[in-house]
Design a protein around this motif. Structure first.
Motif, PDB file in Angstrom:
ATOM      1  N   ALA A  18      52.694  30.778  66.123  1.00  0.00           N
ATOM      2  CA  ALA A  18      51.565  29.979  65.656  1.00  0.00           C
ATOM      3  C   ALA A  18      50.410  30.887  65.257  1.00  0.00           C
ATOM      4  O   ALA A  18      50.151  31.899  65.915  1.00  0.00           O
ATOM      5  CB  ALA A  18      51.128  29.009  66.758  1.00  0.00           C
ATOM      6  N   GLY A  19      49.735  30.523  64.170  1.00  0.00           N
ATOM      7  CA  GLY A  19      48.581  31.292  63.718  1.00  0.00           C
ATOM      8  C   GLY A  19      48.913  32.617  63.073  1.00  0.00           C
ATOM      9  O   GLY A  19      48.017  33.421  62.823  1.00  0.00           O
ATOM     10  N   THR A  22      52.423  29.555  57.620  1.00  0.00           N
ATOM     11  CA  THR A  22      51.629  29.917  58.788  1.00  0.00           C
ATOM     12  C   THR A  22      51.527  28.698  59.687  1.00  0.00           C
ATOM     13  O   THR A  22      50.717  27.805  59.440  1.00  0.00           O
ATOM     14  CB  THR A  22      50.218  30.396  58.390  1.00  0.00           C
ATOM     15  N   PRO A  23      52.350  28.599  60.724  1.00  0.00           N
ATOM     16  CA  PRO A  23      52.298  27.427  61.617  1.00  0.00           C
ATOM     17  C   PRO A  23      50.946  27.340  62.314  1.00  0.00           C
ATOM     18  O   PRO A  23      50.317  28.350  62.610  1.00  0.00           O
ATOM     19  CB  PRO A  23      53.426  27.702  62.625  1.00  0.00           C
ATOM     20  N   LYS A  24      50.525  26.117  62.597  1.00  0.00           N
ATOM     21  CA  LYS A  24      49.219  25.922  63.204  1.00  0.00           C
ATOM     22  C   LYS A  24      49.272  25.800  64.723  1.00  0.00           C
ATOM     23  O   LYS A  24      48.278  26.082  65.396  1.00  0.00           O
ATOM     24  CB  LYS A  24      48.559  24.681  62.607  1.00  0.00           C
ATOM     25  N   LYS A  25      50.409  25.359  65.261  1.00  0.00           N
ATOM     26  CA  LYS A  25      50.488  25.203  66.709  1.00  0.00           C
ATOM     27  C   LYS A  25      51.913  25.439  67.182  1.00  0.00           C
ATOM     28  O   LYS A  25      52.865  25.373  66.407  1.00  0.00           O
ATOM     29  CB  LYS A  25      50.001  23.822  67.141  1.00  0.00           C
ATOM     30  N   ARG A  26      52.023  25.714  68.490  1.00  0.00           N
ATOM     31  CA  ARG A  26      53.323  26.015  69.084  1.00  0.00           C
ATOM     32  C   ARG A  26      54.164  24.752  69.224  1.00  0.00           C
ATOM     33  O   ARG A  26      53.675  23.637  69.068  1.00  0.00           O
ATOM     34  CB  ARG A  26      53.120  26.652  70.461  1.00  0.00           C
ATOM     35  N   LEU A  67      58.550  22.196  65.247  1.00  0.00           N
ATOM     36  CA  LEU A  67      58.123  21.683  63.944  1.00  0.00           C
ATOM     37  C   LEU A  67      59.350  21.042  63.303  1.00  0.00           C
ATOM     38  O   LEU A  67      60.278  21.729  62.876  1.00  0.00           O
ATOM     39  CB  LEU A  67      57.580  22.811  63.068  1.00  0.00           C
ATOM     40  N   ILE A 105      58.381  27.127  67.154  1.00  0.00           N
ATOM     41  CA  ILE A 105      57.181  27.945  66.934  1.00  0.00           C
ATOM     42  C   ILE A 105      56.712  28.505  68.271  1.00  0.00           C
ATOM     43  O   ILE A 105      56.365  27.748  69.187  1.00  0.00           O
ATOM     44  CB  ILE A 105      56.046  27.122  66.287  1.00  0.00           C
ATOM     45  N   GLU A 118      50.684  31.217  70.009  1.00  0.00           N
ATOM     46  CA  GLU A 118      49.848  32.190  69.297  1.00  0.00           C
ATOM     47  C   GLU A 118      49.612  33.420  70.171  1.00  0.00           C
ATOM     48  O   GLU A 118      49.406  33.310  71.382  1.00  0.00           O
ATOM     49  CB  GLU A 118      48.513  31.546  68.935  1.00  0.00           C
ATOM     50  N   LYS A 174      48.730  30.925  75.646  1.00  0.00           N
ATOM     51  CA  LYS A 174      48.557  32.046  74.717  1.00  0.00           C
ATOM     52  C   LYS A 174      48.462  33.376  75.463  1.00  0.00           C
ATOM     53  O   LYS A 174      49.019  34.388  75.021  1.00  0.00           O
ATOM     54  CB  LYS A 174      47.313  31.832  73.850  1.00  0.00           C
TER      55      LYS A 174
END
Length: 299
Positions: free
Chosen positions: A56-57, A111-115, A118, A148, A151, A233
């Protein structure tokens, strides 16, 4: 299509053979394009291959595999739109061509936004080949997922190490032994083999060792706290930095899980959900393990 119909009408009213010829050619191309897309779309298979690392990120990529079951005609260019279970995450790509009866591997960057998981629930295929006079869009159901990882932070506090776990070999007193060797400073005199020592100029001791397992493995307790995502994280960052995670376990919604390598640890953290500490009460009260709670890892 409307242009072709208008040309037909003009050629009929004016009896102009040239206009009739051009309108007939355009009509033939239009019909060919329609049937080309109508029958080739169902012969495309799409599969998504999850990469080994997708955080993520962070910019990442994964592969899509397209296979055409048509034996004669190639297919392309093809615009593909992926629809996920997250409303704010969609991505597109263009595949130049898919050869007949072959498989094409195409890389997609995102670019994934969160864990977490998906899930790709639908794929839109759009093409205007071979002449661009007729475009077709078709939707395919694609029930596949991308995992995912959490981050990774640029800077976190160092892992507070507990007392070193007892591992390795410890001398034992027994009637049996593995081998003999000369006495060294610090050896237990009770381990001296007196019969062998009597025939030697220096004392001989028994080397009788027994392997000991770790007695202080550690548990990460994913307990409920306002900064739970930050704690995940931090743990993921420690895992990537390889700070002694060979003896860690995670207690989350699925109970106690013991990973065997770094990737498994990241996968567990990717889907970890907060739990009530009371759920782990019995386990933690009957163990010698050191427990680190998510609530202890403050931003």
């Amino acid at each position: 299509m409307w242009t072709t119909l208008i040309l037909y009408g003009v050629s009929y009213l004016t009896t102009n053979s040239t206009i009739f010829l051009f309108s007939s050619i355009f009509s033939a191309i239009l019909v060919y394009s329609f049937f080309y897309l109508r029958f080739l779309f169902p012969k495309l298979d799409i599969k998504v291959r999850n990469p080994s690392e997708l955080f993520a990120g962070r910019d990442g990529s994964f592969e899509i595999h397209l296979k055409s079951h048509n034996r004669r005609l190639p297919f392309g260019p093809l615009e593909i739109t992926f629809v996920t279970d997250q409303d704010d995450v969609t991505f597109q790509t263009v595949v130049p061509s898919v050869p007949a009866h072959e498989e094409v591997v195409h890389t997609i960057h995102l670019t994934p936004k969160k864990r977490g998981r998906l899930k790709i629930i639908e794929v839109y295929l759009q093409s205007a080949v071979p002449f661009g006079l007729f475009a077709r869009r078709q939707s395919l159901v694609l029930d596949q997922e991308l995992l995912i990882f959490p981050e990774i932070l640029d800077k976190v506090q160092r892992l507070p190490h507990s007392e070193e776990p007892r591992t390795g070999l410890e001398p034992q007193q027994s009637e049996d032994f593995q081998y003999l060797s000369p006495y060294q400073s610090g050896d237990d005199i009770r381990m001296i083999h007196w019969r062998k020592s009597a025939t030697s100029q220096i004392p001989i001791v028994r080397r009788d060792f027994q392997k000991k397992e770790r007695v202080d493995p550690r548990i990460f307790l994913a307990d409920t706290c306002p900064h739970f995502e930050y704690a995940i994280k931090v743990m993921a960052t420690w895992v990537v930095e390889d700070q002694g995670f060979d003896d860690w376990a995670v207690f989350a919604q699925h109970g106690l899980q013991q990973p065997t390598d770094q990737a498994q640890m990241l996968a567990i953290l990717a889907e970890a959900e907060a739990v009530n500490p009371e759920q782990a009460g019995n386990l933690l009260s009957n163990t010698r393990r050191r427990v680190m709670r998510a609530s202890e890892l403050h931003p």
